[in-house]
Write a protein that holds these residues in place. Sequence first.
Motif, PDB file in Angstrom:
ATOM      1  N   PHE A 292      28.704  11.553 -11.925  1.00 35.63           N
ATOM      2  CA  PHE A 292      27.846  10.293 -11.036  1.00 35.63           C
ATOM      3  C   PHE A 292      26.471  10.477 -10.383  1.00 35.63           C
ATOM      4  O   PHE A 292      26.367  10.727  -8.758  1.00 35.63           O
ATOM      5  N   PRO A 293      25.963  10.668 -11.109  1.00 36.77           N
ATOM      6  CA  PRO A 293      24.469  10.773  -9.980  1.00 36.77           C
ATOM      7  C   PRO A 293      24.419  10.140  -9.132  1.00 36.77           C
ATOM      8  O   PRO A 293      24.698   8.798  -9.087  1.00 36.77           O
ATOM      9  N   LYS A 294      22.637   9.884  -8.547  1.00 38.16           N
ATOM     10  CA  LYS A 294      22.506   8.900  -7.238  1.00 38.16           C
ATOM     11  C   LYS A 294      21.985   7.798  -7.870  1.00 38.16           C
ATOM     12  O   LYS A 294      21.762   7.964  -9.374  1.00 38.16           O
ATOM     13  N   LYS A 295      21.545   6.491  -7.277  1.00 39.57           N
ATOM     14  CA  LYS A 295      21.534   5.825  -8.241  1.00 39.57           C
ATOM     15  C   LYS A 295      20.158   5.455  -9.617  1.00 39.57           C
ATOM     16  O   LYS A 295      20.188   4.818 -10.682  1.00 39.57           O
ATOM     17  N   GLN A 296      19.012   5.465  -8.682  1.00 33.85           N
ATOM     18  CA  GLN A 296      18.094   5.921  -9.362  1.00 33.85           C
ATOM     19  C   GLN A 296      18.046   7.057 -11.148  1.00 33.85           C
ATOM     20  O   GLN A 296      17.704   6.082 -11.674  1.00 33.85           O
ATOM     21  N   ASN A 297      18.675   8.405 -10.816  1.00 35.92           N
ATOM     22  CA  ASN A 297      18.769   8.675 -11.680  1.00 35.92           C
ATOM     23  C   ASN A 297      19.942   8.411 -13.099  1.00 35.92           C
ATOM     24  O   ASN A 297      20.150   8.499 -13.938  1.00 35.92           O
ATOM     25  N   ARG A 298      21.077   8.050 -11.815  1.00 32.76           N
ATOM     26  CA  ARG A 298      22.172   7.208 -13.331  1.00 32.76           C
ATOM     27  C   ARG A 298      21.336   6.135 -13.629  1.00 32.76           C
ATOM     28  O   ARG A 298      22.085   6.006 -15.009  1.00 32.76           O
ATOM     29  N   LYS A 299      20.188   5.008 -13.579  1.00 29.54           N
ATOM     30  CA  LYS A 299      20.313   4.370 -14.008  1.00 29.54           C
ATOM     31  C   LYS A 299      19.394   4.831 -15.527  1.00 29.54           C
ATOM     32  O   LYS A 299      19.801   3.880 -16.175  1.00 29.54           O
ATOM     33  N   GLU A 300      18.531   6.169 -15.380  1.00 29.89           N
ATOM     34  CA  GLU A 300      17.985   6.506 -16.360  1.00 29.89           C
ATOM     35  C   GLU A 300      19.157   7.155 -17.579  1.00 29.89           C
ATOM     36  O   GLU A 300      18.960   6.971 -18.005  1.00 29.89           O
ATOM     37  N   LEU A 301      20.259   7.742 -16.750  1.00 28.77           N
ATOM     38  CA  LEU A 301      21.131   8.514 -17.602  1.00 28.77           C
ATOM     39  C   LEU A 301      21.996   6.982 -18.294  1.00 28.77           C
ATOM     40  O   LEU A 301      21.975   7.300 -19.125  1.00 28.77           O
ATOM     41  N   GLU A 302      22.084   5.565 -17.930  1.00 27.82           N
ATOM     42  CA  GLU A 302      22.288   5.033 -18.647  1.00 27.82           C
ATOM     43  C   GLU A 302      21.796   4.706 -19.762  1.00 27.82           C
ATOM     44  O   GLU A 302      22.046   4.455 -20.854  1.00 27.82           O
ATOM     45  N   GLN A 303      20.229   4.104 -19.306  1.00 26.91           N
ATOM     46  CA  GLN A 303      19.287   3.529 -20.198  1.00 26.91           C
ATOM     47  C   GLN A 303      19.545   5.200 -21.298  1.00 26.91           C
ATOM     48  O   GLN A 303      19.893   4.153 -22.795  1.00 26.91           O
ATOM     49  N   TYR A 304      19.629   5.927 -20.983  1.00 24.34           N
ATOM     50  CA  TYR A 304      19.596   7.270 -22.075  1.00 24.34           C
ATOM     51  C   TYR A 304      21.292   6.671 -22.634  1.00 24.34           C
ATOM     52  O   TYR A 304      20.675   6.661 -24.192  1.00 24.34           O
ATOM     53  N   VAL A 305      21.884   6.871 -22.673  1.00 25.55           N
ATOM     54  CA  VAL A 305      22.907   6.679 -23.493  1.00 25.55           C
ATOM     55  C   VAL A 305      23.262   4.993 -24.232  1.00 25.55           C
ATOM     56  O   VAL A 305      23.877   5.569 -25.387  1.00 25.55           O
ATOM     57  N   GLU A 306      22.887   4.346 -23.651  1.00 28.56           N
ATOM     58  CA  GLU A 306      22.838   3.672 -24.059  1.00 28.56           C
ATOM     59  C   GLU A 306      21.764   2.832 -25.573  1.00 28.56           C
ATOM     60  O   GLU A 306      22.478   2.052 -26.447  1.00 28.56           O
ATOM     61  N   GLY A 309      23.982   4.167 -28.124  1.00 33.02           N
ATOM     62  CA  GLY A 309      24.882   2.354 -28.186  1.00 33.02           C
ATOM     63  C   GLY A 309      26.318   3.348 -27.980  1.00 33.02           C
ATOM     64  O   GLY A 309      27.174   2.304 -27.882  1.00 33.02           O
ATOM     65  N   TYR A 310      26.279   3.482 -26.640  1.00 32.13           N
ATOM     66  CA  TYR A 310      27.313   3.216 -25.945  1.00 32.13           C
ATOM     67  C   TYR A 310      27.284   2.482 -24.792  1.00 32.13           C
ATOM     68  O   TYR A 310      26.428   2.551 -24.118  1.00 32.13           O
ATOM     69  N   ARG A 311      28.431   2.760 -24.393  1.00 33.96           N
ATOM     70  CA  ARG A 311      27.980   0.586 -23.172  1.00 33.96           C
ATOM     71  C   ARG A 311      28.989   0.971 -22.301  1.00 33.96           C
ATOM     72  O   ARG A 311      30.571   1.088 -22.381  1.00 33.96           O
ATOM     73  N   HIS A 312      28.604   0.992 -21.348  1.00 32.54           N
ATOM     74  CA  HIS A 312      29.390   1.088 -19.971  1.00 32.54           C
ATOM     75  C   HIS A 312      30.829   0.340 -19.962  1.00 32.54           C
ATOM     76  O   HIS A 312      30.142  -1.830 -20.216  1.00 32.54           O
ATOM     77  N   GLY A 313      31.654   0.496 -19.519  1.00 32.42           N
ATOM     78  CA  GLY A 313      33.336  -0.601 -19.657  1.00 32.42           C
ATOM     79  C   GLY A 313      33.169  -0.628 -20.804  1.00 32.42           C
ATOM     80  O   GLY A 313      35.088  -1.175 -20.873  1.00 32.42           O
ATOM     81  N   ILE A 314      33.206   0.467 -21.929  1.00 33.95           N
ATOM     82  CA  ILE A 314      33.553  -0.245 -23.050  1.00 33.95           C
ATOM     83  C   ILE A 314      33.786   1.072 -23.875  1.00 33.95           C
ATOM     84  O   ILE A 314      34.700   1.269 -24.268  1.00 33.95           O
TER      85      ILE A 314
END
Length: 319
Positions: A292-306, A309-314
């Motif tokens: 669970f990275p800090k906010k900016q790094n978390r955005k980067e992680l989420e953009q990459y996994v998205e 094709g991975y969807r947060h919460g799904i």
Amino acid sequence: MGVSIIMPFRNSERWIEEAISSIQNQSFIHWELIAVNDHSEDHGAEAVHNLMLSDPRIRMVTNEGHGIIAALQTALKHSQNDMITRLDSDDKMPSNRLQWMTDALSKLGRGNLITGKVSYFSDRNLSPGYSEYEHWLNERVDLQDFFNWRFRECVIASPAWLMYKEDLTAIGGFSRLTYPEDYHLVLRWLYEGIRFHGIPETVLHWREHPDRTSRNHEGFAQKAFFDLKLRFLLEKEYRENMDVLVLTSSSPKTKLILDFFESNHIPTQKFSIDTITELPHNDENLLLSAVFPKKQNRKELEQYVESLGYRHGIDFFYL
């Protein structure tokens, strides 16, 4: 239209009068307090009794079992109003809480739950962890994204909800709960289709102190939380033959996750941040993150996994 406030208490004579005073100071007056004495060994019950003498809206009953879960069941059995809320005996309500929350629930009707923002307070300095959790809870209210974050933490504070009694009893009330009971309730409500709505006002002053049950009961330890959330995840989100992918970290969470799936004979694939570029594209996979990275790094992680094709919460969850 009235509210039943349920309050389990055990050995809380230091705070219970202040907690009840915050109820008596409510601008909304159509309430009853059901204080459930969980076999206290101090003078808390005497304090409640003295308050009852001058305010008939306060009732005290003895827990028919032992512990918070049994106390909640006892309170529900004795409740008489249309709406239910909870306040712990060491916390406080802002003076307009019941008015704000009943107004919101009355407009929405059955099938809904109202929560709001929280504010920790203490006689000592709050640790960064509590401040971070307070911010995280209040962010859920701002963004109204409770369901997406259901496996990260308990998305509402246990003494910060209001719902119709009819809805609560229709999905089993407080029966068949395990500790941590507040998180179990929230997961049950979410999967039973109760719609969560956050109002922008602060509805709970949440006291932090060394004797809190959540700091001393084994049912609130990290392993208990993980066992509960992973059991729900396995039952509700996992399908046979899914690939389970785990983003690992150096925290104990990684071991808890891997041990759980191993004990259920479900193989996992491990990826660290250093090897995240090896993550496969989503093909009905389940991606779980102990990171669970800090906010900016978390955005980067989420953009990459998205992008894979991975969807947060799904099919992608922070744990």
